[in-house]
Write a protein that holds these residues in place. Structure first.
Motif, PDB file in Angstrom:
ATOM      1  N   PHE A 233      18.564   2.764  -4.282  1.00 18.98           N
ATOM      2  CA  PHE A 233      17.579   2.330  -3.283  1.00 18.98           C
ATOM      3  C   PHE A 233      16.760   1.153  -3.815  1.00 18.98           C
ATOM      4  N   ARG A 234      16.285   1.270  -5.061  1.00 21.02           N
ATOM      5  CA  ARG A 234      15.434   0.213  -5.643  1.00 21.02           C
ATOM      6  C   ARG A 234      16.208  -1.095  -5.797  1.00 21.02           C
ATOM      7  N   ASP A 235      17.498  -0.995  -6.131  1.00 22.19           N
ATOM      8  CA  ASP A 235      18.301  -2.213  -6.274  1.00 22.19           C
ATOM      9  C   ASP A 235      18.469  -2.915  -4.915  1.00 22.19           C
TER      10      ASP A 235
ATOM     11  N   GLY B 186       0.845  -1.191   0.000  1.00 26.58           N
ATOM     12  CA  GLY B 186       0.000   0.000   0.000  1.00 26.58           C
ATOM     13  C   GLY B 186       0.878   1.239   0.000  1.00 26.58           C
ATOM     14  N   PHE B 187       0.224   2.382  -0.147  1.00 29.53           N
ATOM     15  CA  PHE B 187       0.969   3.628  -0.283  1.00 29.53           C
ATOM     16  C   PHE B 187       1.586   4.036   1.062  1.00 29.53           C
ATOM     17  N   MET B 188       2.561   4.960   0.983  1.00 23.84           N
ATOM     18  CA  MET B 188       3.108   5.559   2.205  1.00 23.84           C
ATOM     19  C   MET B 188       1.935   6.055   3.054  1.00 23.84           C
TER      20      MET B 188
ATOM     21  N   GLY C 143       7.954  -1.415   1.489  1.00 20.95           N
ATOM     22  CA  GLY C 143       7.928   0.008   1.156  1.00 20.95           C
ATOM     23  C   GLY C 143       6.863   0.206   0.078  1.00 20.95           C
ATOM     24  N   GLY C 144       6.314   1.418   0.008  1.00 22.58           N
ATOM     25  CA  GLY C 144       5.210   1.673  -0.920  1.00 22.58           C
ATOM     26  C   GLY C 144       5.523   1.363  -2.378  1.00 22.58           C
ATOM     27  N   GLY C 145       6.830   1.377  -2.739  1.00 21.60           N
ATOM     28  CA  GLY C 145       7.192   1.148  -4.143  1.00 21.60           C
ATOM     29  C   GLY C 145       7.741  -0.248  -4.392  1.00 21.60           C
TER      30      GLY C 145
HETATM   31  C1  S3P Z   1       8.563   4.582  -0.936  1.00 16.77           C
HETATM   32  C2  S3P Z   1       7.974   4.331   0.285  1.00 16.77           C
HETATM   33  C3  S3P Z   1       8.717   4.333   1.551  1.00 16.77           C
HETATM   34  C4  S3P Z   1      10.204   4.017   1.312  1.00 16.77           C
HETATM   35  C5  S3P Z   1      10.762   4.923   0.263  1.00 16.77           C
HETATM   36  C6  S3P Z   1      10.033   4.805  -1.085  1.00 16.77           C
HETATM   37  C7  S3P Z   1       7.727   4.586  -2.153  1.00 16.77           C
HETATM   38  O1  S3P Z   1       8.187   3.354   2.445  1.00 16.77           O
HETATM   39  O2  S3P Z   1      10.354   2.679   0.910  1.00 16.77           O
HETATM   40  O3  S3P Z   1      10.700   6.244   0.754  1.00 16.77           O
HETATM   41  O4  S3P Z   1       8.260   4.469  -3.272  1.00 16.77           O
HETATM   42  O5  S3P Z   1       6.478   4.681  -2.022  1.00 16.77           O
HETATM   43  P1  S3P Z   1       6.769   3.524   3.190  1.00 16.77           P
HETATM   44  O6  S3P Z   1       5.705   3.099   2.236  1.00 16.77           O
HETATM   45  O7  S3P Z   1       6.883   2.602   4.353  1.00 16.77           O
HETATM   46  O8  S3P Z   1       6.639   4.952   3.599  1.00 16.77           O
END
Ligand code: S3P
Length: 172
Positions: free
Chosen positions: A60-62, A11-13, A82-84
């Protein structure tokens, strides 16, 4: 349905993944994994914002993908993603491997904004209009991938946790 061995909250942040996971893990007798914490510890840096600042989002993504891969073979976990994290299909595969399910904490953008409060720890939330665009794009990804979806607006962490336990039934 086969036994559920890993529950990943997506889910989203600001959708409450971390708070719900912290309660859900002991409730199910599973171990808690905070993907962001694992990423920070692998990065050698101090925080998510410092990773984005010093190394950029791709780095970060890697690392996020490495963490997802490392979870693939493990079981008995509640994972706060994390949200992504679900943007890369291979991450989804790892989270779903060997009896993993994805539970989507569906939350309106208004609730996300009110829950987040301090956004200094969220590099991708710095510009609210950009965050809204990202939210709108992500929602359809979460919807598509979720095994279970729960609406969290107006619910307390405990209520979300109990609903998940109920939805999972006796499959864990
Ligand atoms: C992100 C969400 C963050 C964290 C980073 C990227 C995103 O986690 O992984 O800042 O891409 O939505 P949370 O969803 O726990 O805030």
């Amino acid at each position: 349905m086969r036994a559920i061995t890993k529950v990943s909250l997506i889910g989203f942040m600001g959708s409450g993944k971390s708070s719900v996971a912290a309660l859900l893990a002991p409730t199910l007798g599973f171990s808690l994994v905070e993907m962001d914490d694992e990423i920070v510890s692998r990065s050698g840096l101090a925080s998510i914002p410092s990773i984005f600042e010093a190394k950029g989002e791709l780095f970060f993504r890697d690392l996020e993908a490495e963490v997802a891969r490392s979870l693939s073979e493990r079981s008995g976990l509640v994972i706060s993603t994390g949200g992504g994290a679900v943007e890369r299909p291979e991450n989804v595969q790892h989270l779903k491997a060997h009896g993993g399910v994805l539970v989507y904490l569906r939350t309106s953008f208004a609730t996300v904004v009110s829950r987040l409060g301090d956004i200094s720890n969220r590099p991708l939330f710095k510009i609210p209009e950009h965050a809204l665009t990202l939210y709108n794009r992500r929602v359809s990804i979460y919807e598509r991938l979720a095994d279970l979806t729960l609406d969290t607006d107006g619910l307390h962490v405990g209520e979300v946790c109990s609903s998940i336990v109920e939805l999972l039934g006796d499959k864990t």
